[in-house]
Design a protein around this motif. Structure first.
Motif, PDB file in Angstrom:
ATOM      1  N   SER A  40     -14.335  19.041  22.147  1.00  0.00           N
ATOM      2  CA  SER A  40     -13.913  19.285  23.523  1.00  0.00           C
ATOM      3  C   SER A  40     -13.046  20.530  23.603  1.00  0.00           C
ATOM      4  O   SER A  40     -12.106  20.686  22.814  1.00  0.00           O
ATOM      5  CB  SER A  40     -13.113  18.096  24.056  1.00  0.00           C
ATOM      6  OG  SER A  40     -13.925  16.949  24.073  1.00  0.00           O
ATOM      7  N   GLY A  41     -13.350  21.374  24.569  1.00  0.00           N
ATOM      8  CA  GLY A  41     -12.566  22.583  24.791  1.00  0.00           C
ATOM      9  C   GLY A  41     -12.997  23.724  23.899  1.00  0.00           C
ATOM     10  O   GLY A  41     -13.600  23.530  22.853  1.00  0.00           O
ATOM     11  N   ARG A  42     -12.676  24.915  24.349  1.00  0.00           N
ATOM     12  CA  ARG A  42     -13.096  26.126  23.618  1.00  0.00           C
ATOM     13  C   ARG A  42     -12.571  26.182  22.194  1.00  0.00           C
ATOM     14  O   ARG A  42     -13.275  26.620  21.296  1.00  0.00           O
ATOM     15  CB  ARG A  42     -12.642  27.374  24.365  1.00  0.00           C
ATOM     16  CG  ARG A  42     -13.534  27.715  25.525  1.00  0.00           C
ATOM     17  CD  ARG A  42     -13.169  29.082  26.074  1.00  0.00           C
ATOM     18  NE  ARG A  42     -14.000  29.380  27.222  1.00  0.00           N
ATOM     19  CZ  ARG A  42     -13.596  30.097  28.240  1.00  0.00           C
ATOM     20  NH1 ARG A  42     -12.368  30.584  28.261  1.00  0.00           N
ATOM     21  NH2 ARG A  42     -14.413  30.331  29.238  1.00  0.00           N
ATOM     22  N   ASP A  43     -11.317  25.758  21.976  1.00  0.00           N
ATOM     23  CA  ASP A  43     -10.750  25.844  20.622  1.00  0.00           C
ATOM     24  C   ASP A  43     -11.518  24.970  19.640  1.00  0.00           C
ATOM     25  O   ASP A  43     -11.860  25.413  18.544  1.00  0.00           O
ATOM     26  CB  ASP A  43      -9.263  25.466  20.617  1.00  0.00           C
ATOM     27  CG  ASP A  43      -8.387  26.537  21.258  1.00  0.00           C
ATOM     28  OD1 ASP A  43      -8.840  27.691  21.366  1.00  0.00           O
ATOM     29  OD2 ASP A  43      -7.254  26.202  21.648  1.00  0.00           O
ATOM     30  N   GLU A  44     -11.802  23.715  20.031  1.00  0.00           N
ATOM     31  CA  GLU A  44     -12.563  22.823  19.138  1.00  0.00           C
ATOM     32  C   GLU A  44     -13.987  23.335  18.951  1.00  0.00           C
ATOM     33  O   GLU A  44     -14.537  23.246  17.847  1.00  0.00           O
ATOM     34  CB  GLU A  44     -12.605  21.396  19.684  1.00  0.00           C
ATOM     35  CG  GLU A  44     -11.344  20.619  19.414  1.00  0.00           C
ATOM     36  CD  GLU A  44     -11.492  19.138  19.755  1.00  0.00           C
ATOM     37  OE1 GLU A  44     -12.617  18.619  19.826  1.00  0.00           O
ATOM     38  OE2 GLU A  44     -10.442  18.487  19.944  1.00  0.00           O
ATOM     39  N   ILE A  45     -14.591  23.851  20.016  1.00  0.00           N
ATOM     40  CA  ILE A  45     -15.955  24.380  19.920  1.00  0.00           C
ATOM     41  C   ILE A  45     -15.978  25.582  18.982  1.00  0.00           C
ATOM     42  O   ILE A  45     -16.861  25.709  18.135  1.00  0.00           O
ATOM     43  CB  ILE A  45     -16.509  24.726  21.322  1.00  0.00           C
ATOM     44  CG1 ILE A  45     -16.731  23.421  22.098  1.00  0.00           C
ATOM     45  CG2 ILE A  45     -17.784  25.552  21.221  1.00  0.00           C
ATOM     46  CD1 ILE A  45     -17.007  23.608  23.579  1.00  0.00           C
ATOM     47  N   LYS A  46     -14.985  26.441  19.099  1.00  0.00           N
ATOM     48  CA  LYS A  46     -14.897  27.607  18.209  1.00  0.00           C
ATOM     49  C   LYS A  46     -14.748  27.166  16.750  1.00  0.00           C
ATOM     50  O   LYS A  46     -15.421  27.693  15.863  1.00  0.00           O
ATOM     51  CB  LYS A  46     -13.721  28.495  18.619  1.00  0.00           C
ATOM     52  CG  LYS A  46     -13.554  29.701  17.721  1.00  0.00           C
ATOM     53  CD  LYS A  46     -12.339  30.517  18.106  1.00  0.00           C
ATOM     54  CE  LYS A  46     -12.110  31.608  17.080  1.00  0.00           C
ATOM     55  NZ  LYS A  46     -10.904  32.383  17.349  1.00  0.00           N
ATOM     56  N   GLN A  47     -13.884  26.193  16.490  1.00  0.00           N
ATOM     57  CA  GLN A  47     -13.702  25.699  15.115  1.00  0.00           C
ATOM     58  C   GLN A  47     -14.984  25.071  14.586  1.00  0.00           C
ATOM     59  O   GLN A  47     -15.369  25.301  13.434  1.00  0.00           O
ATOM     60  CB  GLN A  47     -12.548  24.704  15.061  1.00  0.00           C
ATOM     61  CG  GLN A  47     -11.192  25.331  15.278  1.00  0.00           C
ATOM     62  CD  GLN A  47     -10.081  24.300  15.378  1.00  0.00           C
ATOM     63  OE1 GLN A  47     -10.281  23.102  15.179  1.00  0.00           O
ATOM     64  NE2 GLN A  47      -8.885  24.759  15.717  1.00  0.00           N
TER      65      GLN A  47
END
Length: 107
Positions: A40-47
């Motif tokens: 969920s969210g850009r940070d988790e998607i990026k990781q």
């Protein structure tokens, strides 16, 4: 096959292994479901995409695309350093204007 700019950009970002650019195609509160996990969210998607890209060096080749309103499905051939490469995957997308609200990946 003509793809919308956001889908073309998402594929380009993946093929360049650019997790920051990849995540930028998602809304701030977007979700991704892949292999029984969700992000969920850009940070988790990026990781998530950064770890997957480092591990498997994945490249996408679009095979088919359809869109009805804010719902789209992208079929891609995914190749990389994983057993059985290449494989066909389906990206089920919910769009919010030019951004992706959710992505569910199936085999």
């Amino acid at each position: 096959m003509k793809l919308p700019d956001n889908i073309e950009g998402l594929i380009k970002a993946q093929n360049e292994l650019d997790s920051t650019a990849f995540a930028a195609y998602f809304t701030n509160l977007a979700t991704v479901a892949d292999e029984g996990s969700s992000y969920s969210g850009r940070d988790e998607i990026k990781q998530w995409i950064q770890q997957a890209s480092e591990k498997y060096q994945m490249k996408l080749r679009p095979m088919d695309f359809s869109q009805t309103g804010s719902t789209a499905e992208l079929t891609v051939e995914v190749s990389g350093t994983f057993p059985g490469s290449p494989i066909e995957m389906h990206y089920h997308l919910a769009l919010d204007g030019p951004l992706i609200r959710s992505l569910r990946i199936t085999g």
